[in-house]
Write a protein that holds these residues in place. Structure first.
Motif: not given
Length: 278
Positions: A3-19
């Protein structure tokens, strides 16, 4: 599946999509963090940072996980370039403005902070007529800030250019500008070549002649490579011939066992070897 932890809201959308995509590939591979580290050459701590969105993964780590998960690495590498630009731009932001003294603060921030003890009254300063040489210090500070920002922007653009040059498929300078990590070099799997031939009525791939060694999910070595070659000869793709018993090889073994009427346990034992070599 973790179960993954939620990603930070401050992440750039492209990096969020990559992760997010890398997490899906990790889940699909069914590898533990330790197995993933052994397969790619990047440590468990590094993968925890990459998959947690706390650090930008190297392009070669992205490519390695894509191949393990059976995905086309081209799309992920293109997304990685965009995320790398956003990451570099964020790190290249200029320094924060200097903190104002208590007497210089204005607005709501000054109202929230309690004032310190009142300074003793000082005699009025003598009146001095301003001259052209007495320019305000704010002009000089602004000039310094602009110069620092310009330097940071140049460095960021240079970093982006090097990243693009490193991962562009037509670039001939990849080896000179982007050496492989030493850990990845030392953990790279050996190359295996299938030399299929029939000897004394049995099929062999020329790697070894084992008939009873048991290999299963997570194992590595020439026994696995021999089984992968024989699976490919039988018309069942195990993925690459890399000597690593991963998800694709596991699925191929089960398909072969089902096709041969064997117990479908995903392990290559004496009965499965006999069916592969028969």
């Amino acid at each position: 599946m973790p179960r993954w932890n939620a990603l930070s809201d401050e992440l750039d959308p492209s990096l969020r999509e990559l992760v997010t995509r890398l997490r899906r590939l990790k889940d699909r591979s069914e590898l533990s963090m330790r197995q993933l580290a052994a397969r790619t050459g990047y440590s468990v701590t590094s993968w925890e940072r990459y998959l947690g969105g706390r650090s930008l993964p190297p392009g070669r780590a992205v490519e390695a996980l894509a191949r393990i998960g059976g995905a086309d690495p081209v799309g992920l590498l293109a997304l990685h370039e965009v995320a790398a630009e956003a990451w570099a731009a964020r790190r290249a932001k200029g320094p924060a403005p200097a903190r104002l003294s208590a007497g210089e603060r204005t607005g709501p921030a000054a109202e929230r902070e309690p004032a310190g003890p009142a300074a003793p009254a000082e005699p009025p300063a003598p009146v001095v007529t301003a001259t052209a040489a007495d320019a305000p210090s704010t002009g000089r500070a602004l000039h310094v800030a602009l110069v620092a920002g310009a330097v940071a922007l140049v460095l960021a653009l240079s970093a982006v250019f090097l990243l693009v040059l490193r991962f562009h498929p037509d670039s001939g300078a990849t080896a000179a500008t982007a050496p492989l990590p030493s850990a990845a070099e030392s953990s790279s799997p050996p190359a295996y070549t299938c030399r299929i031939e029939r000897t004394e009525g049995l099929w062999t791939a020329g790697i070894n002649s084992t008939r009873d060694t048991e290999v299963s999910y997570g194992d590595v070595g020439p026994d696995v490579a021999e089984a992968q070659c024989l699976l490919r000869r039988a018309g069942i793709s195990p993925g690459g011939i890399d000597g690593m018993f991963g998800p694709l090889t596991l699925r191929a073994v089960k398909d072969m066992q089902k096709k041969s009427g064997l117990v479908v346990d995903g392990m290559v034992g004496p009965r499965t070897w006999k069916a592969l070599r028969g």
